[in-house]
Design an enzyme around this catalytic site. Structure first.
Site, PDB file in Angstrom:
ATOM      1  N   GLY A 249       0.773  -1.233   0.000  1.00  6.66           N
ATOM      2  CA  GLY A 249       0.000   0.000   0.000  1.00  6.66           C
ATOM      3  C   GLY A 249       0.799   1.276   0.000  1.00  6.66           C
ATOM      4  O   GLY A 249       0.236   2.365   0.069  1.00  6.66           O
ATOM      5  N   GLU A 287       4.355  -6.353   1.556  1.00  9.30           N
ATOM      6  CA  GLU A 287       3.922  -6.780   0.210  1.00  9.30           C
ATOM      7  C   GLU A 287       3.735  -5.576  -0.708  1.00  9.30           C
ATOM      8  O   GLU A 287       2.612  -5.276  -1.117  1.00  9.30           O
ATOM      9  CB  GLU A 287       2.575  -7.508   0.311  1.00  9.30           C
ATOM     10  CG  GLU A 287       2.597  -8.766   1.109  1.00  9.30           C
ATOM     11  CD  GLU A 287       1.186  -9.322   1.316  1.00  9.30           C
ATOM     12  OE1 GLU A 287       0.215  -8.542   1.350  1.00  9.30           O
ATOM     13  OE2 GLU A 287       1.071 -10.530   1.440  1.00  9.30           O
ATOM     14  N   TYR A 331     -10.783   5.093 -10.765  1.00 12.81           N
ATOM     15  CA  TYR A 331     -10.470   5.730  -9.473  1.00 12.81           C
ATOM     16  C   TYR A 331     -10.247   7.241  -9.593  1.00 12.81           C
ATOM     17  O   TYR A 331      -9.710   7.846  -8.675  1.00 12.81           O
ATOM     18  CB  TYR A 331      -9.172   5.177  -8.877  1.00 12.81           C
ATOM     19  CG  TYR A 331      -8.990   3.687  -8.864  1.00 12.81           C
ATOM     20  CD1 TYR A 331      -9.741   2.875  -8.022  1.00 12.81           C
ATOM     21  CD2 TYR A 331      -8.021   3.099  -9.675  1.00 12.81           C
ATOM     22  CE1 TYR A 331      -9.528   1.506  -7.994  1.00 12.81           C
ATOM     23  CE2 TYR A 331      -7.807   1.731  -9.648  1.00 12.81           C
ATOM     24  CZ  TYR A 331      -8.568   0.946  -8.805  1.00 12.81           C
ATOM     25  OH  TYR A 331      -8.345  -0.404  -8.784  1.00 12.81           O
ATOM     26  N   CYS A 358     -15.007   3.861 -26.765  1.00 18.81           N
ATOM     27  CA  CYS A 358     -16.309   4.458 -26.998  1.00 18.81           C
ATOM     28  C   CYS A 358     -17.008   4.747 -25.667  1.00 18.81           C
ATOM     29  O   CYS A 358     -18.039   4.145 -25.345  1.00 18.81           O
ATOM     30  CB  CYS A 358     -17.120   3.494 -27.853  1.00 18.81           C
ATOM     31  SG  CYS A 358     -18.278   4.362 -28.854  1.00 18.81           S
ATOM     32  N   TYR A 387      -0.799  -1.755 -12.054  1.00 13.33           N
ATOM     33  CA  TYR A 387      -2.232  -1.855 -12.319  1.00 13.33           C
ATOM     34  C   TYR A 387      -2.621  -1.246 -13.667  1.00 13.33           C
ATOM     35  O   TYR A 387      -3.723  -0.729 -13.821  1.00 13.33           O
ATOM     36  CB  TYR A 387      -3.048  -1.223 -11.166  1.00 13.33           C
ATOM     37  CG  TYR A 387      -2.681  -1.796  -9.821  1.00 13.33           C
ATOM     38  CD1 TYR A 387      -3.040  -3.103  -9.488  1.00 13.33           C
ATOM     39  CD2 TYR A 387      -1.921  -1.070  -8.897  1.00 13.33           C
ATOM     40  CE1 TYR A 387      -2.672  -3.654  -8.267  1.00 13.33           C
ATOM     41  CE2 TYR A 387      -1.552  -1.619  -7.672  1.00 13.33           C
ATOM     42  CZ  TYR A 387      -1.933  -2.905  -7.369  1.00 13.33           C
ATOM     43  OH  TYR A 387      -1.572  -3.450  -6.170  1.00 13.33           O
TER      44      TYR A 387
HETATM   45  C1  LIG Z   1      -3.131  -8.230   0.348  1.00 13.24           C
HETATM   46  C2  LIG Z   1      -2.463  -7.197  -0.479  1.00 13.24           C
HETATM   47  N1  LIG Z   1      -1.152  -7.076  -0.399  1.00 13.24           N
HETATM   48  C3  LIG Z   1      -0.491  -6.162  -1.140  1.00 13.24           C
HETATM   49  C4  LIG Z   1      -1.164  -5.317  -2.003  1.00 13.24           C
HETATM   50  C5  LIG Z   1      -0.353  -4.363  -2.802  1.00 13.24           C
HETATM   51  O1  LIG Z   1      -0.694  -3.075  -2.625  1.00 13.24           O
HETATM   52  P1  LIG Z   1       0.171  -1.918  -3.307  1.00 13.24           P
HETATM   53  O2  LIG Z   1       0.249  -2.245  -4.759  1.00 13.24           O
HETATM   54  O3  LIG Z   1      -0.607  -0.713  -3.043  1.00 13.24           O
HETATM   55  O4  LIG Z   1       1.497  -1.926  -2.651  1.00 13.24           O
HETATM   56  C6  LIG Z   1      -2.561  -5.407  -2.112  1.00 13.24           C
HETATM   57  C7  LIG Z   1      -3.327  -4.487  -2.970  1.00 13.24           C
HETATM   58  O5  LIG Z   1      -3.885  -3.537  -2.503  1.00 13.24           O
HETATM   59  C8  LIG Z   1      -3.229  -6.382  -1.332  1.00 13.24           C
HETATM   60  O6  LIG Z   1      -4.548  -6.528  -1.420  1.00 13.24           O
HETATM   61  N1  LIG Z   2      -5.958  -1.774  -8.517  1.00 13.55           N
HETATM   62  C1  LIG Z   2      -5.812  -0.757  -7.534  1.00 13.55           C
HETATM   63  C2  LIG Z   2      -5.070  -1.156  -6.323  1.00 13.55           C
HETATM   64  C3  LIG Z   2      -5.168  -2.580  -5.947  1.00 13.55           C
HETATM   65  C4  LIG Z   2      -6.001  -2.854  -4.804  1.00 13.55           C
HETATM   66  C5  LIG Z   2      -5.739  -4.268  -4.436  1.00 13.55           C
HETATM   67  N2  LIG Z   2      -6.216  -4.604  -3.143  1.00 13.55           N
HETATM   68  C6  LIG Z   2      -5.218   0.482  -8.152  1.00 13.55           C
HETATM   69  O1  LIG Z   2      -4.973   0.535  -9.309  1.00 13.55           O
HETATM   70  O2  LIG Z   2      -4.985   1.456  -7.488  1.00 13.55           O
END
Ligand SMILES: Cc1ncc(COP(=O)(O)O)c(C=O)c1O
Ligand SMILES: N[C@@H](CCCC[NH3+])C(=O)O
Length: 430
Positions: A249, A287, A331, A358, A387
């Site tokens: 995160g 992570e 988002y 479109c 992403y």
């Molecule tokens: C369980 C878990 N770990 C790690 C992440 C990776 O998050 P980020 O890409 O924001 O570091 C996510 C996505 O939000 C997640 O759901």
């Molecule tokens: N896909 C999201 C974040 C991943 C969330 C996963 N738990 C983004 O682009 O910001």
């Protein structure tokens, strides 16, 4: 001509260069839209996380959250960087294994892993199953019994923390689809089930509070709460976790409003919080996904049509859009872009960057200052490594772009461009 630095970007002969490779040449070679990753940035970011942990004397593991970008080549990079990865589906697991990634360094997440996915994980001896719910505990227990196998598990907990980020990016609050709720006693019940199952080896607790987070407060609170939870369960079950996984995160800078915190600061503050508890500190796993691959990614598009509405605004369209980057539409995510073949030219206009899909909502950037443009110019959207490709789709039957890795002046195709033939390859006649 000497290298120029414009907004932290390197440019040679007015062209954007990525890890020593001319982006205009990449477009000639591979076409557009094109995802490009600067592999050296990925490696550097991993090093920063490792250094931060080492400076704080913590036992640690970095587990790349591969949902951010999951193709064979990235698992191979992670293997060379000697980190773990997490996967959230049979497809990601399959890709990691096909890439030759060691299964014992894979953690398997997900709030609805199927019987087939869990069986695949068990048969391939993945390192950790992140248990998310009671149904999964029962499924896994059945599989382990019939396979006569043991596996390491962690419990994913919802610690009751609301991160300050987009609603869709919050995952740690109590009212969430992920993990075992602590307050209501679900987590305690789950732990009891796991500790009583001889085929499950309990490694510790996991929590993830959300994505694209800038402050350290949420993580400090998480560290405190996880220790508190561990203390309570120590009292209940005489069990102390070997590992605390604090999820990912960590935010990145997509535009000038974003102010991310360095790995050193995040990790130091988490470490201080853990030390304050006075408890034996478990091994700390994180992570990160976005922060590892996001800033390393560029999407190169070709500029096409333009619509100027007198006294109102201008729409500059590119040959991709929400199919290769859904984040602005989903988002309201903000990005920045440059004209990759005009890096030495001053900006003269502010336009909406529109995609070719479109949908009126297919606007990649709402307001972007650019030099004067003409059809055929190359627009490089920055920081698109996380992403983007992993959430890409074939809406309007647009094939997904190719992916190229660049490092030390060399480029390498790692995902081929989809063709129209690929698009119909699964269709059956009626
Ligand atoms: C369980 C878990 N770990 C790690 C992440 C990776 O998050 P980020 O890409 O924001 O570091 C996510 C996505 O939000 C997640 O759901
Ligand atoms: N896909 C999201 C974040 C991943 C969330 C996963 N738990 C983004 O682009 O910001």
């Amino acid at each position: 001509m000497e290298n120029m630095i414009i907004n932290d970007l390197t440019s040679e002969n007015g062209h954007l260069t990525i890890s020593g490779v001319d982006s205009v040449e990449l477009v000639k070679k591979y076409g557009t839209p094109l995802y490009v990753f600067d592999v050296s940035k990925i490696r550097d970011q991993i090093k920063k996380y490792k250094t931060a942990f080492e400076q704080n004397n913590l036992k640690y593991q970095i587990s790349y959250a591969s949902k951010a970008f999951a193709v064979k080549a990235i698992y191979q990079i992670m293997q060379t960087e000697n980190v773990h990865v997490d996967v959230v589906s049979g497809g990601e697991l399959y890709t990691a294994l096909a890439a030759g990634f060691p299964s014992n360094k894979i953690s398997f997440h997900g709030n609805n892993k199927s019987f087939e996915e869990l069986t695949m994980a068990v048969k391939n001896h993945v390192g950790v199953i992140m248990l998310d719910n009671f149904h999964e505990i029962e499924l896994l227990a059945r599989i382990l019994k019939s396979e006569q196998q043991q596996i390491q598990v962690m419990l994913r907990l919802t610690p009751g923390i609301s991160a300050h980020t987009h609603k869709y990016d919050q995952t740690g609050q109590t009212d969430s689809k992920f993990g075992f709720d602590v307050e209501s006693g679900q987590a305690k019940k789950a732990l009891e089930m796991v500790l009583n199952n001889p085929n499950m080896k309990m490694l510790g607790y996991h929590a993830h509070i959300g994505s694209q987070i800038f402050g350290t407060e949420g993580f400090k609170l998480l560290a405190q709460k996880m220790i508190k939870i561990a203390q309570n369960f120590q009292t209940d079950f005489n069990y102390w976790p070997k590992i605390l996984n604090l999820g990912g995160g960590f935010g990145i800078s997509y535009n000038e409003d974003d102010d991310p915190i360095s790995p050193t600061e995040f990790i130091s503050q988490i470490a201080a919080e853990l030390r304050n508890s006075g408890e034996e500190i478990p091994e700390i796993w994180i992570e990160p996904g976005r922060s590892i691959v996001g800033p390393a990614g560029y999407t190169l598009y070709k500029v096409g049509s333009r619509k100027d509405i007198p006294n109102l605004s201008s729409y500059l369209s590119v040959d991709g859009g929400m199919g290769d980057n859904i984040r602005p539409a989903l988002y309201q995510a903000k990005y920045e872009a440059v004209i990759a073949n005009k890096m030495d030219q001053a900006t003269t206009q502010t336009v909406h960057i529109a995609g070719k899909y479109c949908e009126s909502g297919d606007i990649l950037i709402d307001q972007q200052a650019l030099p004067t443009t003409e059809p055929g110019d190359i627009l490089a959207m920055l920081d698109t490594g996380a992403y983007g490709y992993s959430m890409a789709m074939n809406y309007n039957r647009n094939p997904r772009p190719a992916v190229v890795f660049v490092e030390n002046g060399q480029d390498k195709l790692v995902v081929k461009r989809e063709t129209y033939q690929d698009l119909i390859s699964l269709d059956c006649d009626y």
